[in-house]
Write an enzyme that holds these catalytic residues in place. Structure first.
Site, PDB file in Angstrom:
ATOM      1  N   ARG A 161      -7.114  42.994  25.173  1.00 27.32           N
ATOM      2  CA  ARG A 161      -6.298  42.478  26.275  1.00 27.32           C
ATOM      3  C   ARG A 161      -5.166  41.603  25.749  1.00 27.32           C
ATOM      4  O   ARG A 161      -4.062  41.641  26.246  1.00 27.32           O
ATOM      5  CB  ARG A 161      -7.177  41.699  27.246  1.00 27.32           C
ATOM      6  CG  ARG A 161      -6.815  42.031  28.648  1.00 27.32           C
ATOM      7  CD  ARG A 161      -7.744  41.631  29.703  1.00 27.32           C
ATOM      8  NE  ARG A 161      -8.853  40.783  29.342  1.00 27.32           N
ATOM      9  CZ  ARG A 161      -9.772  40.452  30.209  1.00 27.32           C
ATOM     10  NH1 ARG A 161      -9.696  40.910  31.436  1.00 27.32           N
ATOM     11  NH2 ARG A 161     -10.762  39.674  29.872  1.00 27.32           N
ATOM     12  N   LYS A 189     -28.509  51.401  35.825  1.00 27.39           N
ATOM     13  CA  LYS A 189     -29.288  52.121  34.811  1.00 27.39           C
ATOM     14  C   LYS A 189     -30.299  53.062  35.479  1.00 27.39           C
ATOM     15  O   LYS A 189     -30.509  54.187  35.021  1.00 27.39           O
ATOM     16  CB  LYS A 189     -29.994  51.120  33.896  1.00 27.39           C
ATOM     17  CG  LYS A 189     -29.004  50.364  33.000  1.00 27.39           C
ATOM     18  CD  LYS A 189     -29.663  49.151  32.361  1.00 27.39           C
ATOM     19  CE  LYS A 189     -28.722  48.455  31.387  1.00 27.39           C
ATOM     20  NZ  LYS A 189     -29.225  47.148  30.939  1.00 27.39           N
TER      21      LYS A 189
HETATM   22  N1  LIG Z   1     -23.536  43.335  25.601  1.00 23.25           N
HETATM   23  C1  LIG Z   1     -24.563  44.158  25.649  1.00 23.25           C
HETATM   24  O1  LIG Z   1     -25.666  43.824  25.195  1.00 23.25           O
HETATM   25  C2  LIG Z   1     -24.408  45.537  26.212  1.00 23.25           C
HETATM   26  C3  LIG Z   1     -25.481  46.441  26.107  1.00 23.25           C
HETATM   27  C4  LIG Z   1     -25.345  47.735  26.619  1.00 23.25           C
HETATM   28  C5  LIG Z   1     -24.164  48.100  27.231  1.00 23.25           C
HETATM   29  N2  LIG Z   1     -23.151  47.195  27.335  1.00 23.25           N
HETATM   30  C6  LIG Z   1     -21.906  47.643  27.971  1.00 23.25           C
HETATM   31  O2  LIG Z   1     -20.886  47.649  26.996  1.00 23.25           O
HETATM   32  C7  LIG Z   1     -19.636  47.361  27.603  1.00 23.25           C
HETATM   33  C8  LIG Z   1     -19.012  46.162  26.897  1.00 23.25           C
HETATM   34  O3  LIG Z   1     -19.880  45.069  27.001  1.00 23.25           O
HETATM   35  P1  LIG Z   1     -19.649  43.732  26.150  1.00 23.25           P
HETATM   36  O4  LIG Z   1     -20.909  42.973  26.260  1.00 23.25           O
HETATM   37  O5  LIG Z   1     -19.101  44.057  24.823  1.00 23.25           O
HETATM   38  O6  LIG Z   1     -18.550  43.021  27.048  1.00 23.25           O
HETATM   39  P2  LIG Z   1     -17.487  41.924  26.574  1.00 23.25           P
HETATM   40  O7  LIG Z   1     -17.009  41.249  27.796  1.00 23.25           O
HETATM   41  O8  LIG Z   1     -18.026  41.110  25.460  1.00 23.25           O
HETATM   42  O9  LIG Z   1     -16.323  42.828  25.966  1.00 23.25           O
HETATM   43  C9  LIG Z   1     -15.390  43.553  26.734  1.00 23.25           C
HETATM   44  C10 LIG Z   1     -14.033  43.342  26.084  1.00 23.25           C
HETATM   45  O10 LIG Z   1     -13.089  44.200  26.709  1.00 23.25           O
HETATM   46  C11 LIG Z   1     -11.861  43.465  26.786  1.00 23.25           C
HETATM   47  N3  LIG Z   1     -10.975  44.075  27.774  1.00 23.25           N
HETATM   48  C12 LIG Z   1     -10.980  43.896  29.106  1.00 23.25           C
HETATM   49  N4  LIG Z   1      -9.993  44.628  29.662  1.00 23.25           N
HETATM   50  C13 LIG Z   1      -9.377  45.263  28.660  1.00 23.25           C
HETATM   51  C14 LIG Z   1      -8.284  46.166  28.592  1.00 23.25           C
HETATM   52  N5  LIG Z   1      -7.624  46.543  29.696  1.00 23.25           N
HETATM   53  N6  LIG Z   1      -7.914  46.647  27.382  1.00 23.25           N
HETATM   54  C15 LIG Z   1      -8.569  46.263  26.270  1.00 23.25           C
HETATM   55  N7  LIG Z   1      -9.600  45.404  26.262  1.00 23.25           N
HETATM   56  C16 LIG Z   1      -9.998  44.930  27.450  1.00 23.25           C
HETATM   57  C17 LIG Z   1     -12.286  42.053  27.105  1.00 23.25           C
HETATM   58  O11 LIG Z   1     -11.253  41.141  26.774  1.00 23.25           O
HETATM   59  C18 LIG Z   1     -13.521  41.899  26.219  1.00 23.25           C
HETATM   60  O12 LIG Z   1     -13.180  41.412  24.939  1.00 23.25           O
HETATM   61  C19 LIG Z   1     -19.953  47.143  29.079  1.00 23.25           C
HETATM   62  O13 LIG Z   1     -19.772  48.356  29.767  1.00 23.25           O
HETATM   63  C20 LIG Z   1     -21.421  46.761  29.074  1.00 23.25           C
HETATM   64  O14 LIG Z   1     -22.069  47.064  30.277  1.00 23.25           O
HETATM   65  C21 LIG Z   1     -23.243  45.943  26.831  1.00 23.25           C
HETATM   66  N1  LIG Z   2     -26.960  42.460  30.545  1.00 18.99           N
HETATM   67  C1  LIG Z   2     -27.712  43.568  30.073  1.00 18.99           C
HETATM   68  C2  LIG Z   2     -27.094  44.099  28.805  1.00 18.99           C
HETATM   69  C3  LIG Z   2     -27.534  45.463  28.492  1.00 18.99           C
HETATM   70  O1  LIG Z   2     -27.029  46.393  29.368  1.00 18.99           O
HETATM   71  C4  LIG Z   2     -29.155  43.121  29.818  1.00 18.99           C
HETATM   72  O2  LIG Z   2     -29.466  41.931  29.902  1.00 18.99           O
HETATM   73  O3  LIG Z   2     -30.002  43.966  29.569  1.00 18.99           O
END
Ligand SMILES: NC(=O)c1ccc[n+]([C@@H]2O[C@H](COP(=O)([O-])OP(=O)(O)OC[C@H]3O[C@@H](n4cnc5c(N)ncnc54)[C@H](O)[C@@H]3O)[C@@H](O)[C@H]2O)c1
Ligand SMILES: N[C@@H](CCO)C(=O)O
Ligand code: NA
Length: 460
Positions: free
Chosen positions: A66, A223
């Site tokens: 971003r 999920k």
């Molecule tokens: N964190 C987990 O444990 C986990 C586990 C399974 C799935 N997920 C999934 O993975 C995905 C990411 O999760 P996360 O925990 O890394 O989230 P996060 O918020 O840490 O990371 C998302 C990133 O995307 C950036 N972003 C937002 N809009 C943007 C744009 N237009 N262009 C480029 N970058 C942009 C944000 O600034 C942020 O850095 C989500 O769909 C989440 O549901 C996360």
């Molecule tokens: N917020 C989610 C991350 C994985 O999707 C959890 O606690 O399981």
């Protein structure tokens, strides 16, 4: 939608692995947060092994963020861009880890239109609009993989989508949200209240500053929709899932469960069902807290771990267990998908398309067959038990267990001292509508001073 464009697949023989002049496959990363930064780091640190497994090197073509200027994952500055729309047009594989519906959906569709295969961890988008993504991938002849979207590192979707494709899945039941499991586990092991346990989860980085998606069950419902769609070859959206979070679970509920030899877990339950009147097939998909016996394997799932049972006709019961969240575990699943789609680019072929031929209706929660634990604060006088039992009988609900604890000196509502008792009832299985109507009628009985705890019981 543009015509199929996937030169790697169409010229797969020419693109066979070559030790001398391997053309790298370009991987574009959208988002560099918790998951994205782990994906980038592992993509670079495992570069050689990944190239050997795929048959061509994987080159990180760019990382869409971003805002520029932050040091992320020790990556060279030239890789970062704020122009995600441009980045996706010059990639063979696009990894979407931004999350949310927009701009993730538009970027994925744009990537597919330009011939890229897509790997995403985005459960919210898949559960809201998965069929649109599938249709676009199908039209373009590219892959759509999303193992990380459910239960993080645990290989679960590929086993359901591929390994069990020859079997008939009947039921999927499990713990698919790490944050709520951590909170409930702390409430159980320390006696902490809900808010205190959430604060601990936030301090450890499990729960986000705004934990709504986790504690209100939205994450688990998305999920569950994905699991039900894949397991039962039908379409289930997040909005179709009956959802109750854990915000109403009190320390008293957790203590009551402990007294029953049970523990409270937030469960996702997806079942094939039959309409009792018409006999038509359908699915029941729900997310809610439930008491399960401490002897049940899901009761031993502690902290932020996930575990899912899949029951299939021929296979029987399978259990999947492991880390369901966190940067590196989730990146493991993402990279597994990257290798799978990259291999298709090298040797040809595609992963499974959407399989939704069954077109099953989603039944309302009232038709789900469940069991209830009900704890009542009652007056301790003749006829109370009979009155309570009559309410159950009137609703066609059969009682499995009754226990009464007399509190000789409990103050009643008027503040005078009169004998009271706690009446604990566990039912046999009945339609959820009948159980919930029973609770409503019990609350209106004169002898019932209050309904102190109601929770579904699963897993015996
Ligand atoms: N964190 C987990 O444990 C986990 C586990 C399974 C799935 N997920 C999934 O993975 C995905 C990411 O999760 P996360 O925990 O890394 O989230 P996060 O918020 O840490 O990371 C998302 C990133 O995307 C950036 N972003 C937002 N809009 C943007 C744009 N237009 N262009 C480029 N970058 C942009 C944000 O600034 C942020 O850095 C989500 O769909 C989440 O549901 C996360
Ligand atoms: N917020 C989610 C991350 C994985 O999707 C959890 O606690 O399981
Ligand atoms: Na997974």
């Amino acid at each position: 939608m543009s015509a199929p464009v996937n030169p790697q697949v169409q010229t797969s023989a020419a693109a066979a692995p070559s030790a001398t002049s391997p053309t790298p496959l370009r991987v574009a990363l959208l988002g560099c947060g918790v998951v994205g930064s782990s994906v980038a780091r592992l993509l670079l640190s495992n570069r050689e092994a990944l190239a050997a497994r795929v048959g061509r090197p994987l080159e990180l073509a760019g990382v869409a963020v971003r805002r520029l200027g932050r040091d992320r994952a020790d990556l060279p500055a030239h890789l970062f861009t704020t122009d995600a729309e441009e980045l996706v047009t010059r990639a063979d594989v696009v990894v979407e880890v931004i999350g949310g519906i927009e701009p993730a959906r538009s970027l994925i569709l744009r990537a597919i239109e330009h011939g890229a295969s897509v790997v995403t961890a985005n459960k919210a988008l898949l559960a809201e609009d998965g069929p649109t993504l599938y249709a676009a991938a199908d039209a373009a002849g590219v892959d759509l993989y999303y193992e990380a979207s459910v239960a993080g590192a645990i290989p679960l979707l590929r086993p359901i989508r591929e390994s069990l494709a020859g079997d008939d899945v009947r039921r999927v039941l499990g713990i698919v949200n790490g944050t709520t499991n951590y909170v409930l586990d702390k409430m159980d092991s320390t006696g902490a209240g809900f808010s205190e346990a959430v604060a601990q989860a936030q301090a450890l980085g499990y729960a986000e500053a705004d934990p709504t998606a986790d504690v209100e069950g939205f994450d688990a419902a998305a999920k569950a929709a994905i699991l039900a769609s894949l397991g039962f070859h039908t379409r289930v959206r997040a909005a179709d899932v009956h959802r109750e979070g854990i915000t109403e679970v009190s320390a008293a509920d957790v203590a009551a469960a402990a007294e029953m030899g049970c523990v409270v877990k937030l469960l996702a339950i997806c079942e094939l069902a039959t309409d009792p009147e018409s006999g038509a097939a359908g699915v029941s998909v729900r997310v809610h807290p439930a008491m399960i016996p401490r002897t049940h394997p899901l009761a031993g799932v502690r902290e932020a771990f996930n575990a899912v049972f899949v029951e299939a006709d021929a296979a029987g019961q399978l259990m999947f267990y492991g880390p369901g969240a966190g940067g590196d575990p989730t990146a493991s699943a993402v990279l597994g998908d990257v290798v799978a789609v990259a291999r298709h680019r090298v040797v040809g072929g595609l992963g499974p398309r959407e399989s939704a031929y069954a077109e099953l209706p989603v039944f309302p929660m009232g038709r789900a067959v469940t069991r209830y634990y009900i704890s009542l604060d009652v007056a301790d006088r003749p006829g109370v038990l009979a009155a309570v039992a009559t309410v159950f009988a009137d609703h066609g609900v059969s009682i499995q267990q009754v226990r009464q604890v007399v509190h000789e000196t409990d103050p009643d509502r008027e503040g005078t001292r009169s004998p009271g008792a706690e009446l604990i009832i566990v039912t046999h299985a009945a339609p959820d509508a009948a159980l919930s109507a029973t609770v409503g009628a019990l609350a209106n009985l004169d002898a019932v001073r209050g309904v102190t705890s109601v929770m579904r019981v699963e897993g015996d």
